[in-house]
Each structure stands twice: as C-alpha cells, then as structure tokens.
Motif scaffolding. Sequence first.
Motif, PDB file in Angstrom:
ATOM      1  N   GLU A  22      -3.406   9.706  -4.673  1.00  0.00           N
ATOM      2  CA  GLU A  22      -2.631   9.966  -3.465  1.00  0.00           C
ATOM      3  C   GLU A  22      -2.351   8.686  -2.688  1.00  0.00           C
ATOM      4  O   GLU A  22      -1.439   8.644  -1.871  1.00  0.00           O
ATOM      5  CB  GLU A  22      -3.369  10.929  -2.546  1.00  0.00           C
ATOM      6  N   GLU A  23      -3.153   7.672  -2.892  1.00  0.00           N
ATOM      7  CA  GLU A  23      -2.923   6.406  -2.211  1.00  0.00           C
ATOM      8  C   GLU A  23      -3.441   5.269  -3.069  1.00  0.00           C
ATOM      9  O   GLU A  23      -4.276   5.469  -3.956  1.00  0.00           O
ATOM     10  CB  GLU A  23      -3.567   6.380  -0.832  1.00  0.00           C
TER      11      GLU A  23
ATOM     12  N   ASP B  46      -2.678   4.762  11.412  1.00  0.00           N
ATOM     13  CA  ASP B  46      -2.481   5.615  10.242  1.00  0.00           C
ATOM     14  C   ASP B  46      -1.020   5.505   9.822  1.00  0.00           C
ATOM     15  O   ASP B  46      -0.131   5.989  10.528  1.00  0.00           O
ATOM     16  CB  ASP B  46      -2.826   7.063  10.562  1.00  0.00           C
TER      17      ASP B  46
ATOM     18  N   CYS C 294       0.920   5.762   0.163  1.00  0.00           N
ATOM     19  CA  CYS C 294       0.238   7.038   0.304  1.00  0.00           C
ATOM     20  C   CYS C 294       1.307   8.124   0.336  1.00  0.00           C
ATOM     21  O   CYS C 294       2.485   7.843   0.543  1.00  0.00           O
ATOM     22  CB  CYS C 294      -0.649   7.090   1.550  1.00  0.00           C
TER      23      CYS C 294
ATOM     24  N   LYS D 134       0.871  -1.175   0.000  1.00  0.00           N
ATOM     25  CA  LYS D 134       0.000   0.000   0.000  1.00  0.00           C
ATOM     26  C   LYS D 134       0.906   1.222   0.000  1.00  0.00           C
ATOM     27  O   LYS D 134       1.987   1.181   0.586  1.00  0.00           O
ATOM     28  CB  LYS D 134      -0.888   0.039   1.242  1.00  0.00           C
TER      29      LYS D 134
ATOM     30  N   LYS E 120       0.673   7.096   7.865  1.00  0.00           N
ATOM     31  CA  LYS E 120       1.331   8.380   7.591  1.00  0.00           C
ATOM     32  C   LYS E 120       2.231   8.834   8.734  1.00  0.00           C
ATOM     33  O   LYS E 120       3.105   9.663   8.547  1.00  0.00           O
ATOM     34  CB  LYS E 120       0.288   9.456   7.284  1.00  0.00           C
TER      35      LYS E 120
END
Length: 185
Positions: free
Chosen positions: A27-28, A126, A13, A11, A128
């Motif tokens: 964006e992801e 998350d 992002c 995955k 990020k």
Amino acid sequence: QFPGFDDLYCKFCFVYGQDWVPTAGLEEGISQITSKSDVAPTTLVWNFPIDITFKSTNPFGWPQIVVSVYGPDFFGNDVVRGYGAVHVPFTPGRHTRTIAMFVPESTSRLQKFTSWFTGRRPEFTDPKVVAQGEGREVTRVRSQGFVTISFNVVTKDMKKLGYDVSPSDMQNPSPMPVTEGIHKY
C-alpha cells in the motif's frame, strides 16, 4: 520533471474508500534516489514498479495513488519537492498519467524566511490529505514539477456487478452528426 532539482526520491501510498480492500501488494513504499543524466538533463527516471491488487463491490472511493517527492535542500536536509495524486484509471489496459506536483507554502514572509533559515519547510504530516478534499481550499501551495506514471490496469468481474468499463467505449467515442442532436419543435 523537477527543473532545478536533482537527487530526488519518491514515496507513494494509496487512498481508497471503505469498501475497498487491498488483497496483494504494498500500500505504500519508497523508491531509490535518482539523478539527472547527461542524455536527458531535465528528466529524472525512477523505473520503480508498484504492484497492488484491490477488491471491492462498490466503485465509491476508487483508489488513488498519492506521490510525494523529496530531495536535499541547500543545507543537505531532505525536504518535500512535490505532492500529487491521481485516480487509478477505471478502464483496463495501459494508461499514462502526468501529475502536476505542488508544495505547501508559508503564509507570511516571516514564516518563509524562518523556514528557509532553519531548513524546516512546510509539509503535510500525512500526505494522504492530498487525495482528499477537506481543508484543501485553505492550503496555500505552489506548483513545482511533474511526475508521469504508467499504469497497467486489469479488472475482473466488473460486468457481474453491473459495470461496463470496456476501453473501446471510453477511448473511441463515435462522433454524432450535428443534425442528430438538433430537434425542431
């Protein structure tokens, strides 16, 4: 490269500053599942193109790509096999970056046993957070694998904004003779 693991997917992002705006692309996203081959048993290949365009007038918060790799555990549950992040290269051209991946670890033996037994290993809610500094110093992690990304970077109007990102300045610095750097007083 994830020694000991197979059938992994990825995955991705992007994390970027408040002055940055994605103008095209995703964006992801998520890749297909890849398996080891007989030709290269230590390498997993996704060949997953990512295309995105950003716009900004400020270099602060330059985009980073966050990569999360997942795969099945002993019980067949999808668990995280690695997190990593790298800045998109600043200079135009083709670049290759290898990201050292890591996984969060439980802090006690009881938590480790419980997470293994239940199939619920520690992971970030998350991903990020991998690209941000806050709270990372208290996170216990273990290195696990590498992901290599090839970037093809194109920049536009950087000189108009006062930035020189020509690849020749960064790639081939001219060596200065040692005597030029020494001053006699």
